[in-house]
Design a protein around this motif. Sequence first.
Motif, PDB file in Angstrom:
ATOM      1  N   PHE A 189      36.955  55.665 100.891  1.00 29.50           N
ATOM      2  CA  PHE A 189      37.690  56.830 101.373  1.00 29.50           C
ATOM      3  C   PHE A 189      37.745  57.939 100.330  1.00 29.50           C
ATOM      4  CE2 PHE A 189      39.150  53.202 103.789  1.00 29.50           C
ATOM      5  CZ  PHE A 189      39.060  53.685 105.084  1.00 29.50           C
ATOM      6  N   GLY A 190      37.583  57.580  99.052  1.00 29.16           N
ATOM      7  CA  GLY A 190      37.498  58.611  98.025  1.00 29.16           C
ATOM      8  C   GLY A 190      36.291  59.498  98.247  1.00 29.16           C
ATOM      9  N   ALA A 191      35.164  58.907  98.590  1.00 27.86           N
ATOM     10  CA  ALA A 191      33.960  59.684  98.881  1.00 27.86           C
ATOM     11  C   ALA A 191      34.162  60.566 100.102  1.00 27.86           C
ATOM     12  CB  ALA A 191      32.776  58.742  99.101  1.00 27.86           C
ATOM     13  N   ALA A 192      34.825  60.030 101.130  1.00 30.50           N
ATOM     14  CA  ALA A 192      35.072  60.809 102.343  1.00 30.50           C
ATOM     15  C   ALA A 192      36.016  61.978 102.072  1.00 30.50           C
ATOM     16  CB  ALA A 192      35.649  59.908 103.428  1.00 30.50           C
ATOM     17  N   LEU A 193      37.054  61.747 101.262  1.00 30.94           N
ATOM     18  CA  LEU A 193      38.011  62.815 100.948  1.00 30.94           C
ATOM     19  C   LEU A 193      37.356  63.918 100.117  1.00 30.94           C
ATOM     20  CD1 LEU A 193      41.289  60.836 100.182  1.00 30.94           C
ATOM     21  CD2 LEU A 193      40.921  62.488 102.023  1.00 30.94           C
ATOM     22  N   ALA A 194      36.472  63.558  99.207  1.00 31.39           N
ATOM     23  CA  ALA A 194      35.777  64.571  98.412  1.00 31.39           C
ATOM     24  C   ALA A 194      34.929  65.464  99.310  1.00 31.39           C
ATOM     25  CB  ALA A 194      34.908  63.896  97.354  1.00 31.39           C
ATOM     26  N   ALA A 195      34.210  64.850 100.257  1.00 30.90           N
ATOM     27  CA  ALA A 195      33.406  65.634 101.191  1.00 30.90           C
ATOM     28  C   ALA A 195      34.285  66.498 102.092  1.00 30.90           C
ATOM     29  CB  ALA A 195      32.538  64.698 102.029  1.00 30.90           C
ATOM     30  N   SER A 196      35.444  65.960 102.502  1.00 34.98           N
ATOM     31  CA  SER A 196      36.365  66.728 103.346  1.00 34.98           C
ATOM     32  C   SER A 196      36.924  67.940 102.615  1.00 34.98           C
ATOM     33  CB  SER A 196      37.522  65.829 103.817  1.00 34.98           C
ATOM     34  OG  SER A 196      37.049  64.771 104.613  1.00 34.98           O
ATOM     35  N   ALA A 197      37.225  67.768 101.329  1.00 31.79           N
ATOM     36  CA  ALA A 197      37.754  68.880 100.541  1.00 31.79           C
ATOM     37  C   ALA A 197      36.731  70.007 100.436  1.00 31.79           C
ATOM     38  CB  ALA A 197      38.161  68.393  99.156  1.00 31.79           C
ATOM     39  N   ILE A 198      35.474  69.654 100.217  1.00 30.46           N
ATOM     40  CA  ILE A 198      34.413  70.665 100.139  1.00 30.46           C
ATOM     41  C   ILE A 198      34.285  71.399 101.471  1.00 30.46           C
ATOM     42  CG2 ILE A 198      31.921  70.998  99.858  1.00 30.46           C
ATOM     43  CD1 ILE A 198      31.957  68.615  97.929  1.00 30.46           C
ATOM     44  N   THR A 199      34.343  70.647 102.558  1.00 27.31           N
ATOM     45  CA  THR A 199      34.225  71.254 103.882  1.00 27.31           C
ATOM     46  C   THR A 199      35.377  72.209 104.158  1.00 27.31           C
ATOM     47  OG1 THR A 199      33.164  69.224 104.660  1.00 27.31           O
ATOM     48  CG2 THR A 199      33.946  70.748 106.329  1.00 27.31           C
ATOM     49  N   PHE A 200      36.590  71.838 103.756  1.00 26.92           N
ATOM     50  CA  PHE A 200      37.752  72.690 103.994  1.00 26.92           C
ATOM     51  C   PHE A 200      37.640  73.997 103.215  1.00 26.92           C
ATOM     52  CE2 PHE A 200      42.158  74.093 103.662  1.00 26.92           C
ATOM     53  CZ  PHE A 200      42.605  73.911 104.964  1.00 26.92           C
ATOM     54  N   VAL A 201      37.153  73.936 101.980  1.00 28.49           N
ATOM     55  CA  VAL A 201      36.961  75.158 101.184  1.00 28.49           C
ATOM     56  C   VAL A 201      35.925  76.063 101.849  1.00 28.49           C
ATOM     57  CG1 VAL A 201      36.135  76.059  98.976  1.00 28.49           C
ATOM     58  CG2 VAL A 201      37.672  74.089  99.026  1.00 28.49           C
ATOM     59  N   LEU A 202      34.831  75.474 102.330  1.00 29.43           N
ATOM     60  CA  LEU A 202      33.821  76.265 103.040  1.00 29.43           C
ATOM     61  C   LEU A 202      34.414  76.906 104.285  1.00 29.43           C
ATOM     62  CD1 LEU A 202      30.699  73.899 102.806  1.00 29.43           C
ATOM     63  CD2 LEU A 202      31.072  76.037 101.558  1.00 29.43           C
ATOM     64  N   GLY A 203      35.274  76.162 105.000  1.00 32.06           N
ATOM     65  CA  GLY A 203      35.919  76.708 106.189  1.00 32.06           C
ATOM     66  C   GLY A 203      36.828  77.884 105.870  1.00 32.06           C
ATOM     67  N   LEU A 204      37.525  77.814 104.747  1.00 32.00           N
ATOM     68  CA  LEU A 204      38.378  78.938 104.342  1.00 32.00           C
ATOM     69  C   LEU A 204      37.545  80.169 103.998  1.00 32.00           C
ATOM     70  CD1 LEU A 204      40.999  77.155 102.037  1.00 32.00           C
ATOM     71  CD2 LEU A 204      41.459  78.223 104.258  1.00 32.00           C
ATOM     72  N   LEU A 205      36.388  79.960 103.394  1.00 32.47           N
ATOM     73  CA  LEU A 205      35.583  81.083 102.922  1.00 32.47           C
ATOM     74  C   LEU A 205      34.768  81.752 104.027  1.00 32.47           C
ATOM     75  CD1 LEU A 205      34.234  79.640  99.550  1.00 32.47           C
ATOM     76  CD2 LEU A 205      36.049  81.337  99.859  1.00 32.47           C
ATOM     77  N   CYS A 206      34.321  80.980 105.020  1.00 28.40           N
ATOM     78  CA  CYS A 206      33.424  81.556 106.021  1.00 28.40           C
ATOM     79  C   CYS A 206      34.147  82.594 106.870  1.00 28.40           C
ATOM     80  CB  CYS A 206      32.823  80.465 106.901  1.00 28.40           C
ATOM     81  SG  CYS A 206      33.906  79.822 108.153  1.00 28.40           S
ATOM     82  N   VAL A 207      33.402  83.566 107.333  1.00 27.18           N
ATOM     83  CA  VAL A 207      33.947  84.669 108.133  1.00 27.18           C
ATOM     84  C   VAL A 207      33.637  84.405 109.599  1.00 27.18           C
ATOM     85  CG1 VAL A 207      33.827  87.142 108.612  1.00 27.18           C
ATOM     86  CG2 VAL A 207      33.708  86.308 106.257  1.00 27.18           C
ATOM     87  N   ASP A 208      34.680  84.415 110.428  1.00 22.02           N
ATOM     88  CA  ASP A 208      34.506  84.221 111.861  1.00 22.02           C
ATOM     89  C   ASP A 208      34.126  85.548 112.506  1.00 22.02           C
ATOM     90  OD1 ASP A 208      34.579  83.349 114.466  1.00 22.02           O
ATOM     91  OD2 ASP A 208      36.767  83.351 114.610  1.00 22.02           O
ATOM     92  N   HIS A 209      33.059  85.549 113.297  1.00 21.38           N
ATOM     93  CA  HIS A 209      32.631  86.749 114.015  1.00 21.38           C
ATOM     94  C   HIS A 209      33.466  86.866 115.285  1.00 21.38           C
ATOM     95  CE1 HIS A 209      28.899  87.445 111.600  1.00 21.38           C
ATOM     96  NE2 HIS A 209      29.130  86.173 111.325  1.00 21.38           N
ATOM     97  N   LYS A 210      34.567  87.580 115.190  1.00 23.70           N
ATOM     98  CA  LYS A 210      35.560  87.577 116.257  1.00 23.70           C
ATOM     99  C   LYS A 210      35.154  88.399 117.467  1.00 23.70           C
ATOM    100  CE  LYS A 210      39.261  86.933 112.891  1.00 23.70           C
ATOM    101  NZ  LYS A 210      40.486  87.483 112.294  1.00 23.70           N
ATOM    102  N   ASN A 211      34.142  89.215 117.321  1.00 17.86           N
ATOM    103  CA  ASN A 211      33.755  90.081 118.428  1.00 17.86           C
ATOM    104  C   ASN A 211      32.775  89.434 119.390  1.00 17.86           C
ATOM    105  OD1 ASN A 211      35.331  92.212 117.500  1.00 17.86           O
ATOM    106  ND2 ASN A 211      33.717  92.904 116.119  1.00 17.86           N
ATOM    107  N   GLY A 212      32.549  88.118 119.234  1.00 18.32           N
ATOM    108  CA  GLY A 212      31.668  87.417 120.164  1.00 18.32           C
ATOM    109  C   GLY A 212      30.260  87.308 119.639  1.00 18.32           C
ATOM    110  N   ARG A 213      29.448  86.614 120.414  1.00 18.94           N
ATOM    111  CA  ARG A 213      28.081  86.349 119.972  1.00 18.94           C
ATOM    112  C   ARG A 213      27.286  87.639 119.821  1.00 18.94           C
ATOM    113  NH1 ARG A 213      27.695  84.644 125.194  1.00 18.94           N
ATOM    114  NH2 ARG A 213      27.821  82.462 124.635  1.00 18.94           N
TER     115      ARG A 213
END
Length: 498
Positions: A189-213
């Motif tokens: 689970f340590g390996a899984a949590l490390a990967a989850s933390a990286i994913t969460f940081v990427l999610g915070l940084l990415c920009v959502d295109h709110k105006n649609g496709r």
Amino acid sequence: MASQNLLAKSKQQNSTWMRLRSSKFFLALTVSTAFFNDGFVYGMLVPVLPFSLVDRSGVSEDDVQFWISTMLFLFGLSMLFFANVAGWLAERDNWRKPTFLIGLALLDLGTIIFALGSHPYLLTVARIIQGASSGTAFTAGLSMLVAGIDRDELGWWMGLVFSGLTAGLAFAPLLGGVIYANAGYIAVFGAALAASAITFVLGLLCVDHKNGRIVKKSETAQPDYGTISHDQQKSLVSSSISPEVCTQGYASEESFLINKSSRERLMEPGCKRPSFFMRYCPSAIILLRSPRVLAAIYGTLVQIALLTSFDGILPLFVHRTFDWDSSASGAIFVALALPSVFGGLVGLLSDKVGAHVVVLVGFVLSAVMIALMSLVEHNSLQQVLLLCALLVLTGCGTALTLSPLAADISLAAEQLEKEHEGIFGPNGPDSQAYGLLNSAHAAGLVLGPAFAGGIYDKAGWNVAVWALAGLCVSEILVVMFHEKRNAVPSYEAFEIDY
């Protein structure tokens, strides 16, 4: 002067950083990483739970199967429910990215509870939370992806994203078994949590295109999607716009469609609007009336059921037939996962020749290769090599289906929106469409191991693989039948002029 240069340099750096965060590559990387992590957390427990329930939770050998089945069922049920909740939330303004981040946070919470808890009831709660995470992040993540990429590149990017999911599901049993055997329960689970933390940081940084496709204003030499060619699509769009539609200021009706939102067009005098029923009918019900959407949903259910069926029966079969231990049993999944690295190329092929052709070839290949697995019967080097080769070719069939199906459901929903203007509201149908797709994903997770495992226990390996091949044949028939039908159902009975 120096301060002005410093300020200009800082603005340039900020602009470059923002372009990176809002790029299609960064968005696809974020969603693909989330999918990989989700598949990894699900799959890594496959070889671990049978041992940890006995060693850490004090469960008797006779009750292990009950608790594993219960956790798996509740995981799928939770995923099924929260996928549709996430689809509804992601339709709301400015809620798509927060919904995605909530899903990632739930994955961390469920993983922590699983790592620290020992009582089987507590582990069941953790599995339910992980199911909620999977349903939420899957639906919102795909909605974000579709909103931020060009329409004619949908298959390519879907292929890359689903490569992450397939790789996570396939490699997790191997990695989970090896880590558990060499470093213990917590390390898994340590390996899984490390990967989850990286994913969460990427999610915070990415920009959502709110105006649609993104829709390209110049759509020349467009490929065929699903069962409708580009010319047919344009014909359907043109036929759905009544002569009274006001298009002043636009060079053509197509230009009018591109430059005005659904809400703006519905406000034009004389426009044909959906009836009261269609405006307030849930989006999911409208989508389920489309044969094209139903074919994509059923195909996803079958494909996920195939993948999870192997999770349930393959380790036991190779242990009994080849006398392999847990590490070797997990390693066999590498053969199934290898073709997933070509997911992007499969998506590109789907963009060029059409999703239904690629999907049909994928299921035919899977059906034949899975049926041939009945030839593996005894312990020899030739039999091991035969099984590995058949698994690789089955993985090729899986790679040919998942991403084209995911892309096609979005295109089918978009076609419905063009045909019946405004029925999905200003935010479009993508969130609800992927909520339905994720529901099929959850159903496959639940039905696959139960279906294959039950047959394997009662009738053996040969009958089990022939039954899985029959599942593939059922989707082949659906695709062929769907090909003969109009992909856009008629709603004329529900429309009135204002």
